[in-house]
Design an enzyme around this catalytic site. Sequence first.
Site, short mmCIF file in Angstrom:
data_model
loop_
_atom_site.label_atom_id
_atom_site.label_comp_id
_atom_site.label_asym_id
_atom_site.label_seq_id
_atom_site.Cartn_x
_atom_site.Cartn_y
_atom_site.Cartn_z
N LYS A 248 -13.06 16.49 4.09
CA LYS A 248 -11.93 17.33 3.64
C LYS A 248 -11.37 16.82 2.31
O LYS A 248 -11.18 17.58 1.37
CB LYS A 248 -10.81 17.34 4.70
CG LYS A 248 -11.26 17.83 6.07
CD LYS A 248 -10.13 17.86 7.07
CE LYS A 248 -9.53 16.50 7.39
NZ LYS A 248 -10.48 15.56 8.04
N ARG B 207 -2.66 19.59 12.58
CA ARG B 207 -3.54 18.87 13.50
C ARG B 207 -3.22 19.18 14.96
O ARG B 207 -3.90 18.66 15.84
CB ARG B 207 -3.38 17.36 13.28
CG ARG B 207 -4.40 16.75 12.32
CD ARG B 207 -4.00 15.31 12.10
NE ARG B 207 -5.06 14.40 11.86
CZ ARG B 207 -5.40 13.93 10.65
NH1 ARG B 207 -4.79 14.36 9.57
NH2 ARG B 207 -6.34 13.03 10.55
N ARG C 35 -16.50 4.34 4.22
CA ARG C 35 -15.59 4.94 3.23
C ARG C 35 -14.86 3.85 2.45
O ARG C 35 -14.38 2.86 3.00
CB ARG C 35 -14.56 5.83 3.93
CG ARG C 35 -13.47 6.32 2.99
CD ARG C 35 -12.75 7.53 3.49
NE ARG C 35 -12.05 7.32 4.74
CZ ARG C 35 -11.45 8.31 5.42
NH1 ARG C 35 -11.47 9.54 4.96
NH2 ARG C 35 -10.82 8.05 6.55
N ARG D 183 -9.77 1.48 4.41
CA ARG D 183 -8.55 1.77 5.18
C ARG D 183 -8.52 0.98 6.49
O ARG D 183 -9.54 0.81 7.14
CB ARG D 183 -8.50 3.28 5.49
CG ARG D 183 -7.93 4.08 4.36
CD ARG D 183 -8.08 5.56 4.54
NE ARG D 183 -7.75 6.07 5.87
CZ ARG D 183 -7.72 7.36 6.17
NH1 ARG D 183 -7.99 8.26 5.24
NH2 ARG D 183 -7.41 7.77 7.37
N ARG E 188 -9.64 8.18 17.05
CA ARG E 188 -9.24 9.33 16.20
C ARG E 188 -10.12 10.54 16.47
O ARG E 188 -9.64 11.68 16.45
CB ARG E 188 -9.30 8.92 14.71
CG ARG E 188 -8.18 7.96 14.33
CD ARG E 188 -8.50 7.16 13.07
NE ARG E 188 -8.69 7.98 11.91
CZ ARG E 188 -9.46 7.63 10.88
NH1 ARG E 188 -10.10 6.47 10.87
NH2 ARG E 188 -9.57 8.43 9.85
P1 ADP Z 1 -11.89 13.34 5.47
O1 ADP Z 1 -10.91 13.57 4.34
O2 ADP Z 1 -12.32 14.63 6.12
O3 ADP Z 1 -11.41 12.34 6.48
P2 ADP Z 1 -13.52 12.15 3.37
O4 ADP Z 1 -13.59 13.25 2.38
O5 ADP Z 1 -12.64 11.00 3.06
O6 ADP Z 1 -13.20 12.74 4.84
O7 ADP Z 1 -15.02 11.64 3.61
C1 ADP Z 1 -15.27 10.54 4.48
C2 ADP Z 1 -16.39 9.66 3.89
O8 ADP Z 1 -17.61 10.39 3.93
C3 ADP Z 1 -16.16 9.30 2.44
O9 ADP Z 1 -16.62 7.98 2.25
C4 ADP Z 1 -17.01 10.29 1.65
O10 ADP Z 1 -17.52 9.73 0.45
C5 ADP Z 1 -18.15 10.58 2.62
N1 ADP Z 1 -18.60 11.98 2.59
C6 ADP Z 1 -17.85 13.10 2.40
N2 ADP Z 1 -18.63 14.20 2.46
C7 ADP Z 1 -19.89 13.76 2.72
C8 ADP Z 1 -21.16 14.42 2.89
N3 ADP Z 1 -21.26 15.76 2.82
N4 ADP Z 1 -22.24 13.66 3.16
C9 ADP Z 1 -22.13 12.30 3.23
N5 ADP Z 1 -20.98 11.62 3.06
C10 ADP Z 1 -19.87 12.34 2.82
P1 AMP Z 2 -6.05 11.17 7.46
O1 AMP Z 2 -5.85 10.51 6.14
O2 AMP Z 2 -5.97 12.66 7.41
O3 AMP Z 2 -7.32 10.68 8.15
O4 AMP Z 2 -4.84 10.71 8.39
C1 AMP Z 2 -4.64 9.34 8.72
C2 AMP Z 2 -3.64 9.23 9.86
O5 AMP Z 2 -2.36 9.76 9.45
C3 AMP Z 2 -3.99 10.00 11.13
O6 AMP Z 2 -4.90 9.30 11.97
C4 AMP Z 2 -2.59 10.19 11.76
O7 AMP Z 2 -2.16 9.00 12.37
C5 AMP Z 2 -1.73 10.42 10.53
N1 AMP Z 2 -1.65 11.87 10.20
C6 AMP Z 2 -2.12 12.48 9.08
N2 AMP Z 2 -1.88 13.80 9.12
C7 AMP Z 2 -1.27 14.03 10.30
C8 AMP Z 2 -0.80 15.21 10.95
N3 AMP Z 2 -0.94 16.42 10.39
N4 AMP Z 2 -0.23 15.08 12.18
C9 AMP Z 2 -0.09 13.87 12.74
N5 AMP Z 2 -0.51 12.74 12.21
C10 AMP Z 2 -1.10 12.81 11.00
#
Ligand code: ADP
Ligand code: AMP
Length: 215
Positions: free
Chosen positions: A13, A88, A127, A160, A171
């Site tokens: 995302k 969420r 990541r 992270r 999660r």
């Molecule tokens: P989200 O925001 O949904 O939690 P991220 O965009 O941070 O996910 O992506 C999670 C990890 O996966 C990052 O390290 C990113 O570089 C990698 N990633 C994202 N999209 C892809 C993909 N299509 N294929 C492989 N790795 C990906």
């Molecule tokens: P994310 O960066 O989207 O992976 O979010 C990291 C963490 O932030 C999650 O695991 C939750 O603990 C909190 N968080 C982010 N967005 C939300 C949401 N919309 N509702 C509740 N908790 C959230």
Amino acid sequence: MKLILLGPPGAGKGTQAKMLTDEFSIPQISTGDILRAAVKDGTAMGLKAKEYMNAGGLVPDEVVVGIVRDRLQEADCVNGFILDGFPRTVAQADALQASLQGMGKELDRVISLDVDPEALVERLTGRRTCKECGRGYHVKFDPSRQSDVCDACGGALFQRDDDQEETIRKRLQVYADQTSPLISYYKEIGVLLELDGMQPIQIVQEKMLSLLQAS
Ligand code: ADP
Ligand code: AMP
């Protein structure tokens, strides 16, 4: 363009939202980023949120709903926004519908990214994020040119706290239990687009853009 990117942690995302902000000149609103900034700043909200985040749980609905309601009123959202990581829960989705209605706006699209759970674990454990500019990387799928250094700004990359395997599994379960019902929620409203998120970043990006242009 008023858009939600829906999908489990690690679906891509944030990666795709950054591309869309450039393409459409609209802001990415990541509740995770906003909460992490509050934790870093040590605000009252950050202190409260930290416990939930480190445990892999969700921060209470009223906290995140308030954050998003305020953020959507800001001037840069006038032409649209990309919500990343919100809503969420069904309660958050209902609150968003009410906020948008109050502003005389409605959602254009919700894109649901589908990725296998084991691929998500590999994506999240690998990541890395730049401390300075927030750009995301992956040690295998999207590495920086120099290990642990951001290509864009030279900042240090970090992992992270919640990207440890045990917390990741928690999660993913929270997503399955509380967030995945939003797929049918938005399908019923008629705004859902589904996209296979298992392909490489560039391919997902191209397919997302053509989906949005065709709809
Ligand atoms: P989200 O925001 O949904 O939690 P991220 O965009 O941070 O996910 O992506 C999670 C990890 O996966 C990052 O390290 C990113 O570089 C990698 N990633 C994202 N999209 C892809 C993909 N299509 N294929 C492989 N790795 C990906
Ligand atoms: P994310 O960066 O989207 O992976 O979010 C990291 C963490 O932030 C999650 O695991 C939750 O603990 C909190 N968080 C982010 N967005 C939300 C949401 N919309 N509702 C509740 N908790 C959230």
